[in-house]
Design a protein around this motif. Sequence first.
Motif, PDB file in Angstrom:
ATOM      1  N   GLY A  37      -8.315  -9.349   2.047  1.00 26.90           N
ATOM      2  CA  GLY A  37      -9.480 -10.174   2.365  1.00 26.90           C
ATOM      3  C   GLY A  37      -9.098 -11.615   2.665  1.00 26.90           C
ATOM      4  O   GLY A  37      -9.593 -12.215   3.627  1.00 26.90           O
ATOM      5  N   VAL A  74     -20.516 -12.451   0.015  1.00 28.44           N
ATOM      6  CA  VAL A  74     -19.147 -12.173  -0.407  1.00 28.44           C
ATOM      7  C   VAL A  74     -19.087 -11.972  -1.921  1.00 28.44           C
ATOM      8  O   VAL A  74     -18.443 -11.037  -2.417  1.00 28.44           O
ATOM      9  CB  VAL A  74     -18.213 -13.311   0.066  1.00 28.44           C
ATOM     10  N   ASP A 128      -9.404 -13.303   6.544  1.00 28.82           N
ATOM     11  CA  ASP A 128     -10.158 -14.521   6.825  1.00 28.82           C
ATOM     12  C   ASP A 128      -9.252 -15.620   7.371  1.00 28.82           C
ATOM     13  O   ASP A 128      -9.647 -16.373   8.258  1.00 28.82           O
ATOM     14  CB  ASP A 128     -10.885 -14.996   5.572  1.00 28.82           C
ATOM     15  N   LEU A 172     -12.027 -12.830  -0.043  1.00 26.88           N
ATOM     16  CA  LEU A 172     -12.852 -13.564   0.913  1.00 26.88           C
ATOM     17  C   LEU A 172     -13.490 -14.782   0.263  1.00 26.88           C
ATOM     18  O   LEU A 172     -13.530 -15.873   0.858  1.00 26.88           O
ATOM     19  CB  LEU A 172     -13.935 -12.648   1.491  1.00 26.88           C
ATOM     20  N   THR A 193     -15.266 -16.951  10.047  1.00 28.84           N
ATOM     21  CA  THR A 193     -14.809 -16.101   8.947  1.00 28.84           C
ATOM     22  C   THR A 193     -15.699 -14.869   8.832  1.00 28.84           C
ATOM     23  O   THR A 193     -16.827 -14.847   9.314  1.00 28.84           O
ATOM     24  CB  THR A 193     -14.823 -16.865   7.612  1.00 28.84           C
TER      25      THR A 193
END
Length: 176
Positions: free
Chosen positions: A20, A133, A24, A114, A34
């Motif tokens: 993750g 997220v 990003d 993330l 993102t």
Amino acid sequence: MKRTSPLALVSAAVLGALAGFLFDHLLTVSGRPTFTPFISLPIMLLLLGAIVVVLALPIRRAIRGPRGESGAVAAGSQPASGPPVNPFRALRIAILAKASSIVGAATGGAGAGLALYLLTRPVPPPLGSITAVVATAVAGAILVAAALVAENMCIIRKDDDDEPPEPAAGGDTHPW
């Protein structure tokens, strides 16, 4: 079948977090926005956790009885009523629970990765993206917990008859 090991869950979570974070980072380096998961992802993870537990409940009731007894019949009570446990069904549900726990750990780790990337940026993220997220990371953790509970519901304790006989004290293993 062995129970899901904590090492497998931690490994899946760490790999998910790395994936993750790097995903990003690669999106940002290439000039793209993102990644923000849809809000339906945490909802689906929670539904999967509920479905796995609901599927495991009949197995638990058949194994342990209606009041949670571990197969033993208490004095004056009835034995567990209902059909016998289909071992293949119990195994399928236990494997589904095991797979769900690993998927939940990886998805929760990815959500955490993330979130970590968004929170380490110099510009604060929009509230909607950080909410989705964090919800994904929390839903992944809840899925892991639900799947481990369901896996525990499907495991049958070993009987004394399952153990191989021990050799005699004199070391003679032959009956004659």
